[in-house]
Design an enzyme around this catalytic site. Sequence first.
Site, PDB file in Angstrom:
ATOM      1  N   GLU A   1      55.306  39.699  41.191  1.00  0.00           N
ATOM      2  CA  GLU A   1      54.417  39.346  40.089  1.00  0.00           C
ATOM      3  C   GLU A   1      53.016  39.869  40.386  1.00  0.00           C
ATOM      4  O   GLU A   1      52.585  39.870  41.546  1.00  0.00           O
ATOM      5  CB  GLU A   1      54.354  37.826  39.882  1.00  0.00           C
TER       6      GLU A   1
ATOM      7  N   TYR B   1      51.799  49.913  42.707  1.00  0.00           N
ATOM      8  CA  TYR B   1      53.211  49.622  42.466  1.00  0.00           C
ATOM      9  C   TYR B   1      53.880  50.724  41.648  1.00  0.00           C
ATOM     10  O   TYR B   1      55.054  51.054  41.879  1.00  0.00           O
ATOM     11  CB  TYR B   1      53.356  48.269  41.759  1.00  0.00           C
TER      12      TYR B   1
ATOM     13  N   ASN C   1      44.725  43.389  37.437  1.00  0.00           N
ATOM     14  CA  ASN C   1      44.644  43.998  38.765  1.00  0.00           C
ATOM     15  C   ASN C   1      45.137  45.443  38.680  1.00  0.00           C
ATOM     16  O   ASN C   1      46.263  45.768  39.075  1.00  0.00           O
ATOM     17  CB  ASN C   1      45.457  43.196  39.776  1.00  0.00           C
TER      18      ASN C   1
ATOM     19  N   ALA D   1      48.600  41.640  51.119  1.00  0.00           N
ATOM     20  CA  ALA D   1      47.177  41.365  51.305  1.00  0.00           C
ATOM     21  C   ALA D   1      46.564  42.324  52.316  1.00  0.00           C
ATOM     22  O   ALA D   1      47.177  42.640  53.337  1.00  0.00           O
ATOM     23  CB  ALA D   1      46.968  39.926  51.777  1.00  0.00           C
TER      24      ALA D   1
END
Length: 217
Positions: A138, A150, A143, A105
């Site tokens: 996950e 990633y 997104n 986050a």
Amino acid sequence: MTFLELHPLTAAELSAVVKLDELCFGGLWTRSGYERELDSPSSQLLVLEARRETKESGFPIVSSESFTQNSLKAEIEADPTSQKSLLGLGCYWSILEEAHITILAVHPNYQRQGLGQLMLYALLRDAKKRQLEWATLEVKPSNQAALSLYHKFGFTEAGRRRRYYKDTGEDALILWRGGLQAQEFEEILTNCYQQVERQLTLWDWQLWTDEAIEEAS
């Protein structure tokens, strides 16, 4: 220039972390949930803070003008006793030889500035240091920013969890990255860190020291 510090979450920062969780996820974990994570030997929680100098910390003096670009000046003026502002949070669980990343986050006001990549780098560097062999997580298929991040670290799709996200009903993509102890992965980490350094400089951020990432664990 504003200085950034990575370090493990402490009990004193729980209120700030819960607030960040609410901003980013609408309340994914409760305060008691984070308290359990702090007590769990298999949970690694890192936070990212913007810091001012204090006599105790020894951080370089940063003028109030340097906080303007990243909206920290107003926060400090609202609370003159504050010496830091929580910007990011990352967590993974170590399960046998796996690092299961559960949270990544960044405060909504500071996204797309390289901080998310810095947090992911720190989590994976920590997992490598702890001799873990692979990482999983996950993510929502919608997104695209997270997926792009990633993929930079070599994550690939390994499956789906149907209707995993209750807020949208979306599936979850299961991403996987093996070979954390391989030389090829070390090269990817080095390359991603160099990218992070350049992007942070563009946004007037600076890590307090490179060693701070190694010491965060």
